[in-house]
Design an enzyme around this catalytic site. Structure first.
Site, mmCIF file in Angstrom:
data_model
loop_
_atom_site.group_PDB
_atom_site.id
_atom_site.type_symbol
_atom_site.label_atom_id
_atom_site.label_comp_id
_atom_site.label_asym_id
_atom_site.label_seq_id
_atom_site.Cartn_x
_atom_site.Cartn_y
_atom_site.Cartn_z
ATOM 1 C CE LYS A 19 8.554 51.604 9.134
ATOM 2 N NZ LYS A 19 7.681 50.976 8.124
ATOM 3 C CE LYS A 116 9.846 48.761 -7.764
ATOM 4 N NZ LYS A 116 10.923 47.845 -8.129
ATOM 5 C CB ILE A 436 4.411 36.565 -3.228
ATOM 6 C CG1 ILE A 436 3.267 36.817 -4.221
ATOM 7 C CG2 ILE A 436 5.720 37.009 -3.840
ATOM 8 C CD1 ILE A 436 3.287 35.919 -5.439
ATOM 9 C CB SER A 438 7.006 37.780 3.345
ATOM 10 O OG SER A 438 6.298 38.724 2.569
ATOM 11 C CG ASP A 604 10.633 36.502 -4.824
ATOM 12 O OD1 ASP A 604 9.816 35.873 -5.499
ATOM 13 O OD2 ASP A 604 10.537 36.633 -3.591
ATOM 14 C CD GLU A 610 14.321 48.942 -9.031
ATOM 15 O OE1 GLU A 610 15.374 49.142 -8.415
ATOM 16 O OE2 GLU A 610 13.288 48.491 -8.509
ATOM 17 C CB CYS A 648 5.825 43.061 -7.479
ATOM 18 S SG CYS A 648 7.283 43.559 -6.543
ATOM 19 C CD GLU A 670 0.646 45.404 -9.940
ATOM 20 O OE1 GLU A 670 -0.536 45.767 -9.804
ATOM 21 O OE2 GLU A 670 1.353 45.748 -10.892
ATOM 22 C CG HIS A 699 1.838 47.349 -2.059
ATOM 23 N ND1 HIS A 699 1.903 46.337 -2.991
ATOM 24 C CD2 HIS A 699 3.105 47.495 -1.588
ATOM 25 C CE1 HIS A 699 3.147 45.909 -3.090
ATOM 26 N NE2 HIS A 699 3.897 46.600 -2.246
#
Length: 764
Positions: A19, A116, A436, A438, A604, A610, A648, A670, A699
């Protein structure tokens, strides 16, 4: 002798070295050579761990700078025209532009869609497919890595996504056509890949075909035999690997494939292993995943051996032992978790420890259990400790669970009546704007959080710094003209971890990171026992934020299904029961927010879809208990309190009725990367509530234009009545910087104003 191997290993490094290197490269702080040096070191260390753990071969091809499906697209030359690739080898910057729309070199472009990976929290970049598309071998990344491993003296097993899974997960662009028609163009490239691997001395190639755990149409199932009949004629022995679910009607298909071996998930794949062992004809290999590759609990080695011994008697050396799937989905090593509660630590196994478990099983099968008595005894002690610990079950939680009735799952009035009351006090314009939740988690915010946790920053000073960040977020939102504000969540490290830290029943690792997508890593909480909320978790921050503005302020919560699906969850009771415990705890938080004057509350559920089972026959049960859990969380408030939820990167067209059953007043989703394709579900289904289709792809570092967002909302208005549409980004903004966020939100507000001026419906 039994062969021990792994389907894959975490690529991020024990300290998220991947990362940090990738993000440094994107910022121009290091060059491609320095980036590749980090990659070589990470790969060498991963292979060394596999060899030291006693595995018979190392897995090569599981390392990626962003996503293995994206790497396969590059290898096939499946690069959309907008990225300016003109043939030859697909370079790293083209790969990064496909993933995120921008790289250190090359013009920005709209990023490829991301969604996903089956029912995990890992995201893959969706292949874009076009009618009459051509393919060519266009990347040598895999071959270079094989040479690295070979030069280090390792026996190599290469791994790539199988052709049918890659095709199945792709998306048709430029009109509908049968994706399966492209198979004939893809197979020669796969053949060329296998030939190159054979030339490099690779003996085995693992072809990942998790699509076999899905409800594939008959023509797709039929294509497997011919596909692998052709590919098995070229070069190395093929191991077709499937995982994540039961094989069901594909079990005989898999067994009969003309390949050298098959792998099955012995954790989530049901208990068909003895049937498989009897059906797998010599000399074919059967690899069985008996160590859970998706959870962190220590394996019950006695139970695993009880399953493996009969298979060993049937198969002999044709039995291979492995984790259920790639270890990509668990943290790297438990060795650094020195601060963790010792008792709970003894219950856990991360990737490195799972390799040791696999080796222990191999030795027990080959040499007898007496040779591994110490390892088996330690595993037994850990299992017994966990089962008997008084920290797991809380009587007060069981009592409250017994009181959950239907009345707790229903709002006071139906949505139509609630919506009218909410409009009366909100008085929002048409196409109301919000985010949304943050806002950018700056270097300063992260430093303050680290200093506070380390004791270098006093609590009062930390709180003041977070209040300053909240004030900044509120001021910026008011300046840009947003209609419904958020406090920005500067105090939150992660949308799940933050809540887990304040609920009894969770424990946390210090370095337990896993990859979510690209350079984005998360540190899932470990949910080990009954859930209790002892005090409010978000109320003070939301109340402070509301005191700074006259505009409505949203309270922000993570819902019970997402907390469940994004945690490592206890496996000693049904997930549905654990989810309801979370719902009851969060219900208390919702009610406390309302009592404190917060009248818009977002719960959320990014991970709602998922957890959907891979087989449709199992969907109804999952949707029943998840919808029920959400409604228990949200339904204890007055009609005038507006409940939002957010989803999302999840295809939800086929579960739209369940989304409606959740009965949120507003759902934000999304849609930006898919050009509003996710809203196709609303053509036939009359979704009754309000919806905010995301118009800003957070993103990607690209700043969306006003025109782009107006066009997306115009498409949305063809499916949803304009008076029920909101304008918002498609996810939270914590991973972006203010230099991107400020102009993007300004453009988003300008787009909403343009929409109002064109055809403003009645005021909301």
């Amino acid at each position: 002798m039994t062969t021990a191997h792994t389907l894959g290993y975490p690529r991020i490094g024990p300290r998220r070295e991947m990362k940090k290197a990738v993000e440094a490269y994107w910022k121009g702080e290091i060059d491609a050579l320095a980036l590749e040096t980090v990659g070589q070191d990470l790969r060498a260390a991963a292979w060394a761990r596999q060899k030291a753990a006693g595995l018979d071969m190392v897995t090569v091809g599981d390392f990626s700078w962003y996503d293995h499906m994206l790497d396969m697209s590059a290898m096939l030359g499946a690069v959309p025209p907008r990225f300016g690739w003109s043939g030859g080898s697909v370079d790293l910057d083209t790969v990064f532009r496909m993933a995120r729309g921008r790289a250190p070199t090359g013009a920005p472009a709209a990023a490829c869609e991301m969604t996903k990976w089956f029912d995990t929290n890992y995201h893959y970049i969706v292949p874009e497919l076009h009618v009459d598309q051509t393919f060519a071998l266009s990347s040598d990344k895999l071959f270079r890595e094989v040479e690295e491993a070979r030069d280090l003296g390792h026996a190599v097993k290469a791994v790539i996504p199988g052709p049918l899974t890659w095709l199945w997960l792709g998306k048709c662009k430029g009109g509908d056509f049968d994706r399966l028609d492209l198979l004939t163009g893809i197979l020669p490239v796969y053949g060329a890949i296998l030939t190159r691997l054979a030339d490099l001395g690779v003996g085995w190639v693992q072809m990942d075909e998790p699509a076999l755990a899905l409800d594939l149409p008959g023509d797709w199932r039929a294509a497997y035999d011919a596909t692998y009949g052709m590919l098995s004629q070229t070069g190395p022995a093929l191991l077709v690997a499937t995982y994540f679910g039961v094989l069901d009607n594909a079990i005989d298909l898999l067994v009969d494939l003309p390949v050298a071996g098959v792998h099955v998930d012995g954790i989530r794949g049901g208990d068909d292993t003895e049937y498989l062992a009897q059906r797998v004809a010599a000399p074919k290999v059967l690899s069985v995943g008996v160590v859970d590759g998706r959870n962190v609990w220590r394996a019950d080695l006695d139970a695993a051996l009880a399953r493996l011994h009969p298979l060993k008697a049937i198969l002999g050396e044709r039995l291979w032992v492995a984790p259920s799937c790639s270890l990509l989905h668990v943290p790297v090593t438990l060795s650094a978790e020195e601060d963790m509660d010792p008792e709970i630590r003894s219950w856990l196994a991360f990737a490195e420890e799972k390799l040791e478990e696999i080796h222990t099983l191999k030795r027990a099968l080959d040499l007898g259990e007496a040779k591994v008595a110490e390892a088996l005894s330690a595993a037994r002690d850990a299992i017994a400790s966990r089962r008997s610990s008084p920290r797991i079950h809380r009587p007060e939680v069981a009592t409250r669970m017994g009181g959950v009735g239907e009345a707790m799952t229903r709002r006071i009035s139906p949505h139509g009546e609630r919506a009218s009351k909410q409009r009366d006090w909100l008085k929002l314009p048409a196409y109301p704007t919000t985010t949304i939740g943050s806002f950018p988690q700056t270097v300063e915010i992260r430093a303050a959080r680290r200093d506070f946790k380390a004791g270098r920053l006093a609590e009062a000073d930390y709180i003041q710094r977070m209040k300053d960040e909240i004030a900044l977020a509120v001021r910026k939102q008011e300046e840009v003209g947003l209609d419904v504000l958020v406090h920005g969540e500067p105090e939150r490290n992660d949308m799940v971890e933050y809540f887990g830290e304040q609920l009894d029943g969770f424990v946390f690792s210090k370095f337990g990171w896993v990859q979510s997508y690209g350079s984005r890593c998360v540190k899932p909480p470990i949910l080990f026992g009954d859930i209790i909320r002892s005090k409010p978790m978000t109320v003070a921050w939301s109340v402070h934020a509301q005191s700074l503005t006259a505009k409505p302020m949203k309270g922000m919560l993570t819902g019970p299904i997402t907390v469940l699906n994004w945690s490592f969850v206890r496996d000693d009771q049904p997930r549905s029961r654990t989810c309801m415990q979370l719902a009851l705890a969060l219900r208390d938080e919702v009610q406390d927010l309302e009592k404190a004057g917060i009248r818009i509350i977002q719960i959320d559920e990014a991970a709602f879809r998922e957890g959907l089972p891979l087989r449709k026959r199992d969907w109804a049960e999952y949707l029943d208990w998840t919808v029920r859990a959400f409604r228990v969380t949200a339904s204890g408030v007055a009609d005038t309190t507006q409940i939002h939820t957010h989803m999302c990167y999840s295809e939800f067209n086929d579960i739209i009725e369940a989304v409606a059953d959740m009965d949120a007043d507003v759902v934000t989703i999304e849609t930006s990367r898919s050009d509003m394709e996710l809203l196709d579900a609303f053509v036939d289904f009359q979704y009754p509530n309000e919806i905010g289709p995301g118009v800003y792809d957070i993103h990607s570092p690209n700043v969306p234009t006003v025109e782009h967002m107006v066009n997306l909302m115009t498409l949305a208005a063809k499916r949803i009545p304009a008076e029920r549409l909101w304008v918002n980004p498609d996810c939270g903004l914590k991973t972006r910087g203010w230099a991107e966020v400020d102009p993007s939100l300004a453009n988003m507000v300008a787009a909403a104003k343009e929409l109002r001026s064109r055809n403003a419906p009645a005021s909301l």
